[in-house]
Design an enzyme around this catalytic site. Structure first.
Site, PDB file in Angstrom:
ATOM      1  N   ASP A  94       0.702  -1.428  -0.180  1.00  0.00           N
ATOM      2  CA  ASP A  94       0.070   0.099  -0.176  1.00  0.00           C
ATOM      3  C   ASP A  94       0.740   1.259   0.619  1.00  0.00           C
ATOM      4  O   ASP A  94       2.024   1.346   0.260  1.00  0.00           O
ATOM      5  CB  ASP A  94      -1.150  -0.276   0.937  1.00  0.00           C
ATOM      6  CG  ASP A  94      -1.989   1.266   1.397  1.00  0.00           C
ATOM      7  OD1 ASP A  94      -2.483   1.505   0.668  1.00  0.00           O
ATOM      8  OD2 ASP A  94      -1.623   1.934   2.666  1.00  0.00           O
ATOM      9  N   GLU A 138      16.046  -4.358   0.343  1.00  0.00           N
ATOM     10  CA  GLU A 138      16.428  -5.196   0.768  1.00  0.00           C
ATOM     11  C   GLU A 138      14.511  -5.791   0.850  1.00  0.00           C
ATOM     12  O   GLU A 138      14.833  -7.287   1.508  1.00  0.00           O
ATOM     13  CB  GLU A 138      16.161  -4.149   2.300  1.00  0.00           C
ATOM     14  CG  GLU A 138      17.091  -2.643   2.475  1.00  0.00           C
ATOM     15  CD  GLU A 138      17.314  -2.467   3.616  1.00  0.00           C
ATOM     16  OE1 GLU A 138      15.818  -2.455   4.596  1.00  0.00           O
ATOM     17  OE2 GLU A 138      17.764  -1.643   3.952  1.00  0.00           O
TER      18      GLU A 138
END
Length: 581
Positions: A212, A281
């Site tokens: 989101d 990451e």
């Protein structure tokens, strides 16, 4: 190439069905959809032929923004069941060959998250406050917000807190509702916490994440004022045009700018370079697991080349193509988007995605029935123009035929396969979207596309809930929903459900998601016609006003409606899939 023969990652050509859990199916009869309800409808979804489900948030939440205000990222809200219910649903879906993608909301938490409670109890400058974006106010005694940013839902983006000693204190940033404080993604603790959340759900077996506000999270250094004229518009739609949306701010005039000038037209809270390090990451976390786990970005950014920066190698796997959704019922706009999307996808070797509706947009079958079928209203109420429902139905089915033969991955919002229309006469007292209240009703909000699904036409609540004593659905359904109920479509020739089922079957059989698009020179978008080939399959859509001749060397294998083909012609507002004779 048939799906069973593919070696590419599953998400490259997947058809992904969005489940809005509170509105999908209610197994316990409390008026709110739940995870057991999702599990109960898996046979319906398997029969439809989808590859994966994307579930909107079901985490512990006070539900100030329908679950996009998360109080606990590692648990299920009792409204939707329990972790045991989630595990059972996941296992059942996997048993039917259906992948599960869950929504992740990393830009902000709920103000009822334990971290925010700790921040309010702690002093300015404390480690607890450093997890969020707290700042001293401006002006005498700090009584003014730190800068002039406005909330996406309307009103100021800053709220002042009362310190533990009772004095007026610092301000915290909330780009959305006041109950959704933004996290500070410069804080290593925040970054490690969210990676741990990823692992929690990956360990349970989820196949991916929808991220989101993926273009948010990182804010420009110093949080500078954003004094340019702004408009509530959609991320791929130039401001001042018909497309309007309530969850992103961009500037006027158009953002059709050279790449080097984009930063000058980008708010300091969206599409900052730092977001890409985060996704690198996260990609590394997903790589720890087998099974081609994936992420898809909700990134309302412009131009298209910046969207595809989110899916460079080592970042996300997909990004939503909102430009396709925003193109409306217009052959030239759709053709332009498809051409640009395929070109930019090729640059980064990522699959394109296609979508017509979702839980934040007026349903496409309703938008296409408006006098201007390229408009993008921020909700519709009884006081607004009412759509031509039959026309929207016809165009919506034809648009699905255009989308589902395109190379790449397609997203289907729950109810699209039933031609569900928007609830355009929802009374104000029934609305729950915070954007409706924060704008004083100027924005109608997103409730109209979130109305619970109709399953059984003659049952109370159209069969949304199990049991004769079930509570009424959490949002009222329009009278027309009985017409669209699943029990009146499954197994019924000519229904939209059976149309989608047939299209998905052909798509899988012919490997259209891995195909190559070739435009049809005989069918010019400038004349309201859209034509392309994917392998042997020829797709033609008539978005003009007059019938057009069909090629005599092909036969129709699927038509969008019974009236689509007559005397060798394709009617207006219709589409066909054809194969060579």
């Amino acid at each position: 190439m048939p799906k069973h023969a593919q070696t590419a990652p599953w998400w490259q050509d997947a058809v992904i069905y969005q489940v809005y859990p509170r509105s999908f199916a209610d197994a316990d009869g409390d008026g709110m959809g739940d995870l057991r309800g999702v599990a109960a409808k898996l046979p319906y979804l398997e029969r439809l032929g989808v590859d994966a489900l994307w579930l909107s948030p079901f985490y512990t939440s006070p539900q100030a923004d329908a679950g996009y205000d998360v109080a606990d990222y590692r648990d299920v809200d009792p409204l939707f069941g329990s972790l045991g219910d989630f595990d059972a649903m996941l296992a059942a879906a996997h048993g039917r060959g259906i992948k599960i993608i869950v929504d992740l909301v990393p830009n902000h938490t709920s103000d009822e998250h334990v971290w925010f409670g700790e921040a309010l109890a702690a002093a300015p400058g404390s480690p607890e406050r450093a997890r969020y974006i707290f700042r001293d106010g401006s002006g005498a005694d700090g009584e003014e917000p730190p800068n002039n940013w406005q909330s996406i839902f309307g009103g100021p983006a800053w709220t002042r807190v009362t310190e533990p000693d009772g004095t007026p204190g610092q301000w915290y940033l909330h780009l959305f509702d006041t109950k959704q404080p933004d996290l500070d993604w410069e804080n290593p603790e925040v970054r490690e916490e969210m990676k741990d959340v990823l692992r929690f759900w990956l360990d349970r077996g989820v196949d991916g994440f929808r991220v989101d506000v993926a273009h948010g999270m990182v804010k420009a250094e110093g949080l500078p004022d954003w004094s340019a004229k702004v408009a509530m518009v959609a991320g791929n739609e130039p401001a001042g045009t018909a497309g309007a949306r309530d969850d992103v701010l961009i500037t006027e005039p158009s953002l059709d700018l050279p790449e080097e000038d984009v930063s000058a037209a980008t708010p300091p809270y969206f599409d900052q370079e730092g977001v890409h390090a985060i996704y690198e990451e996260w990609n590394a976390v997903l790589s720890e697991y087998d099974g081609d786990r994936m992420m898809v970005a909700e990134a309302w950014v412009e131009p298209m080349s910046r969207i595809f920066r989110y899916v460079r190698r080592g970042e996300m796997q997909q990004a939503f193509n909102f430009g396709f959704l925003l193109a409306g019922w217009d052959a030239e706009r759709i053709a332009d988007n498809v051409a640009e999307t395929l070109a930019e996808a090729a640059v980064v070797d990522a699959p394109p995605t296609w979508v017509l509706s979702n839980h934040d947009t007026v349903r496409h079958s309703t938008r296409y029935g408006l006098s201007d079928p390229t408009t993008f209203p921020k909700g519709i109420s009884a006081e607004d123009e009412q759509p031509d429902e039959r026309l929207g139905w016809a165009r919506g089915r034809a648009a699905a035929m255009v989308m589902l033969a395109l190379p790449g991955s397609a997203y289907v919002y729950q109810g699209d396969e039933l031609s569900l229309p928007e609830h355009t006469t929802l009374p104000a007292e029934a609305r729950q979207d915070p954007s409706f209240f924060r704008t004083g009703g100027e924005e109608r909000g997103r409730d109209g596309c979130r109305v619970p699904m109709p399953w059984v036409a003659d049952a109370p609540g159209n069969g949304f809930a199990e049991g004769t004593e079930a509570a009424a659905p959490w949002l009222p359904q329009p009278d027309s929903y009985a017409t669209y109920a699943a029990d009146r479509q499954v197994g019924v020739p000519g229904s939209t459900y059976e149309l989608y089922r047939e299209l998905l079957g052909i798509r899988a059989e012919r490997g259209l998601g891995h195909g190559i698009l070739a435009w049809s020179a005989e069918h010019a978008p400038a004349h309201g016609l859209l034509g392309y080939a994917n392998g042997e399959l020829l797709v033609l859509a008539n978005m003009g006003v007059a019938p057009v001749e069909l090629p005599g060397d092909h036969r129709v294998v699927v038509a969008s409606q019974d009236e689509a083909v007559f005397e060798g012609q394709l009617a207006a507002d219709s589409a066909v899939w054809m194969l060579p004779l």
